[in-house]
Scaffold this motif. Structure first.
Motif, PDB file in Angstrom:
ATOM      1  N   ILE A 167       0.120  -3.104  -6.219  1.00  0.00           N
ATOM      2  CA  ILE A 167       0.348  -2.030  -5.251  1.00  0.00           C
ATOM      3  C   ILE A 167      -0.896  -1.149  -5.236  1.00  0.00           C
ATOM      4  O   ILE A 167      -1.287  -0.593  -6.268  1.00  0.00           O
ATOM      5  N   HIS A 168      -1.525  -1.026  -4.074  1.00  0.00           N
ATOM      6  CA  HIS A 168      -2.727  -0.204  -3.941  1.00  0.00           C
ATOM      7  C   HIS A 168      -2.310   1.215  -3.581  1.00  0.00           C
ATOM      8  O   HIS A 168      -1.633   1.435  -2.574  1.00  0.00           O
ATOM      9  N   VAL A 169      -2.689   2.160  -4.417  1.00  0.00           N
ATOM     10  CA  VAL A 169      -2.280   3.557  -4.238  1.00  0.00           C
ATOM     11  C   VAL A 169      -3.475   4.395  -3.804  1.00  0.00           C
ATOM     12  O   VAL A 169      -4.518   4.406  -4.464  1.00  0.00           O
ATOM     13  N   LYS A 197       0.838  -1.194   0.000  1.00  0.00           N
ATOM     14  CA  LYS A 197       0.000   0.000   0.000  1.00  0.00           C
ATOM     15  C   LYS A 197       0.875   1.247   0.000  1.00  0.00           C
ATOM     16  O   LYS A 197       1.773   1.376   0.826  1.00  0.00           O
ATOM     17  N   ALA A 198       0.609   2.134  -0.954  1.00  0.00           N
ATOM     18  CA  ALA A 198       1.357   3.386  -1.073  1.00  0.00           C
ATOM     19  C   ALA A 198       0.397   4.558  -0.914  1.00  0.00           C
ATOM     20  O   ALA A 198      -0.695   4.557  -1.484  1.00  0.00           O
ATOM     21  N   LEU A 199       0.810   5.548  -0.154  1.00  0.00           N
ATOM     22  CA  LEU A 199       0.038   6.767   0.031  1.00  0.00           C
ATOM     23  C   LEU A 199       0.786   7.904  -0.645  1.00  0.00           C
ATOM     24  O   LEU A 199       1.969   8.121  -0.370  1.00  0.00           O
ATOM     25  N   GLY A 223       0.522   1.168 -10.564  1.00  0.00           N
ATOM     26  CA  GLY A 223       0.597   0.264  -9.421  1.00  0.00           C
ATOM     27  C   GLY A 223      -0.321  -0.932  -9.526  1.00  0.00           C
ATOM     28  O   GLY A 223      -0.037  -1.991  -8.956  1.00  0.00           O
ATOM     29  N   CYS A 224      -1.427  -0.796 -10.257  1.00  0.00           N
ATOM     30  CA  CYS A 224      -2.415  -1.884 -10.328  1.00  0.00           C
ATOM     31  C   CYS A 224      -1.813  -3.205 -10.805  1.00  0.00           C
ATOM     32  O   CYS A 224      -2.017  -4.253 -10.165  1.00  0.00           O
ATOM     33  N   LEU A 264       7.362   3.501  -8.144  1.00  0.00           N
ATOM     34  CA  LEU A 264       6.732   2.592  -7.179  1.00  0.00           C
ATOM     35  C   LEU A 264       7.635   1.413  -6.850  1.00  0.00           C
ATOM     36  O   LEU A 264       7.732   0.986  -5.692  1.00  0.00           O
ATOM     37  N   ARG A 265       8.298   0.866  -7.855  1.00  0.00           N
ATOM     38  CA  ARG A 265       9.238  -0.234  -7.593  1.00  0.00           C
ATOM     39  C   ARG A 265      10.301   0.207  -6.584  1.00  0.00           C
ATOM     40  O   ARG A 265      10.629  -0.531  -5.637  1.00  0.00           O
TER      41      ARG A 265
END
Length: 377
Positions: A24-26, A2-4, A19-20, A284-285
């Motif tokens: 990765i849920h953003v 999970k990334a904010l 991210g999908c 994201l990576r």
């Protein structure tokens, strides 16, 4: 994972989309309201900011002008990537210039002005012409002034006297006679691994980026190496994690840093079609501790910003290699509403495809497209 993301604009949107496939849920944060939102629909999420910060594996930013209380909140968790020092440097030209100076990185000669009465002395020291930039919150040509001759000092001083220069000082730079602007988008992992996209050439109109050509024409190995070495100096000093963009002025065979952006960047949008791994996925990576993706060039690509123009057909999608990325915004003057990526196997074919694209678009909204396309031939 999970990334904010602090910020709820198009860059957060594109990070969400990247991210999908990675699982990765953003989530995004409207930093003006301290409100967690969906990056696509912009609708409020059913969680508080505190809950989202606690739930996130990593916190990152889509732009550098994040309110200080939010930066501190993220920094205290140890989840903020890139770190607070890098984000503050990108948001404040004084910090940015001092960082460059401390690392002996070439940039324009400059002075910091916190009182308009200092302007005549600074002009004597630097000469003319000069460019003046607000140290905070200036972008896309806003918060900038030109001083072409000493005779203009009085008029400019009057305009600047209305500003609070003690709170927001001005950077006064000696104007550089450069041949073009290029930028380097690169990425550094949590373990210190680097990956670089090729240098690209940027073209501006009225202070805004309108078009990027990737790779930049006539880039030598020396120029690419200069850019990568400067990037490494900055990233290692800042213990940087994620995508970083560095904008340069090219003067003959030397690169001088114009500014840095501690985030994914408009001049890297071409990577969505033109590179093996786009900048959004690589960011994201990096921040999530995953292996970096290849930055290998797939095809020559032009990124064309759609600025202030929301009304045109989509017939250009029949052009081979033409892709549109729409941001879902309401049209208004000087607002970035989306971009085109146009790819081709070589520059000549890219030129012909851009000329075909130009036929479908209003010239007043895309004033550079035709001439730049013709110059690629």
């Amino acid at each position: 994972m999970k990334a904010l993301v602090y910020g709820g604009g198009q860059l957060a949107r594109m990070m969400y989309l990247a991210g999908c496939p990675l699982g990765i849920h953003v989530r995004a944060v409207d930093v003006n309201k301290d409100q967690v939102i969906n990056p696509i629909s912009k609708t409020p999420a059913k969680v508080t900011l505190a809950e989202a910060v606690d739930d996130a594996d990593v916190i990152t930013v889509e732009f550098e002008h994040v309110p200080e209380h939010l930066l501190k909140l993220a920094d205290e968790t140890g989840k903020l990537k890139p770190g607070i020092t890098a984000i503050r440097a990108g948001a404040d030209r004084v910090k940015e210039k001092n960082l460059l100076a401390s690392l002996d990185i070439p940039t324009s000669e400059f002075r910091v002005m916190s009182n308009v009465s200092e302007l005549p002395e600074i002009v004597e020291q630097l000469g003319t012409p000069l460019v003046l930039k607000a140290s905070r919150d200036g972008y896309d040509g806003y918060g900038q002034w030109r001083l072409k001759d000493k005779s203009d000092i009085s008029e400019l001083s009057l305009a600047l006297s209305k500003l609070d220069l003690h709170t927001v000082p001005i950077i006064v730079e000696k104007m550089i006679n450069f041949s073009r602007e290029v930028s380097l988008v690169g990425v550094r992992s949590q373990t210190g691994e680097f990956a670089f996209y090729p240098l690209v050439e940027n073209h501006h109109h009225e202070g805004q980026l309108h078009l990027t050509i990737a790779p930049a024409p006539q880039i030598t190995e020396n120029l690419q190496a200069q850019a990568e070495n400067i990037f490494k100096k900055l990233a290692e000093e800042l213990d940087y994690v994620g995508v970083l963009a560095v904008e340069f002025f090219q003067v003959e065979e030397q690169l001088l840093v114009n500014e840095i952006a501690p985030r994914v960047h408009n001049s890297g949008h071409w990577t969505m079609q033109g590179a093996d791994t786009c900048q959004f996925e690589n960011h994201l990576r990096a921040v999530c501790g995953l292996p970096l993706g290849s930055t290998e060039l797939r095809s020559a690509t032009a990124m064309v910003n759609i600025i202030g123009c929301g009304s045109f057909s989509r017939d250009m999608l029949a052009i081979p290699g033409c892709h549109i990325h729409w941001y879902g915004k309401t049209a208004r003057a000087k607002r970035k509403l989306g971009h085109f990526n146009v790819s081709a196997s070589d520059k000549a074919t890219l030129s012909s495809r851009l000329l075909e694209l130009q036929k479908h678009l209003p010239e007043e909204s895309f004033p550079l497209l035709k001439s730049l396309a013709e110059n690629l031939q």
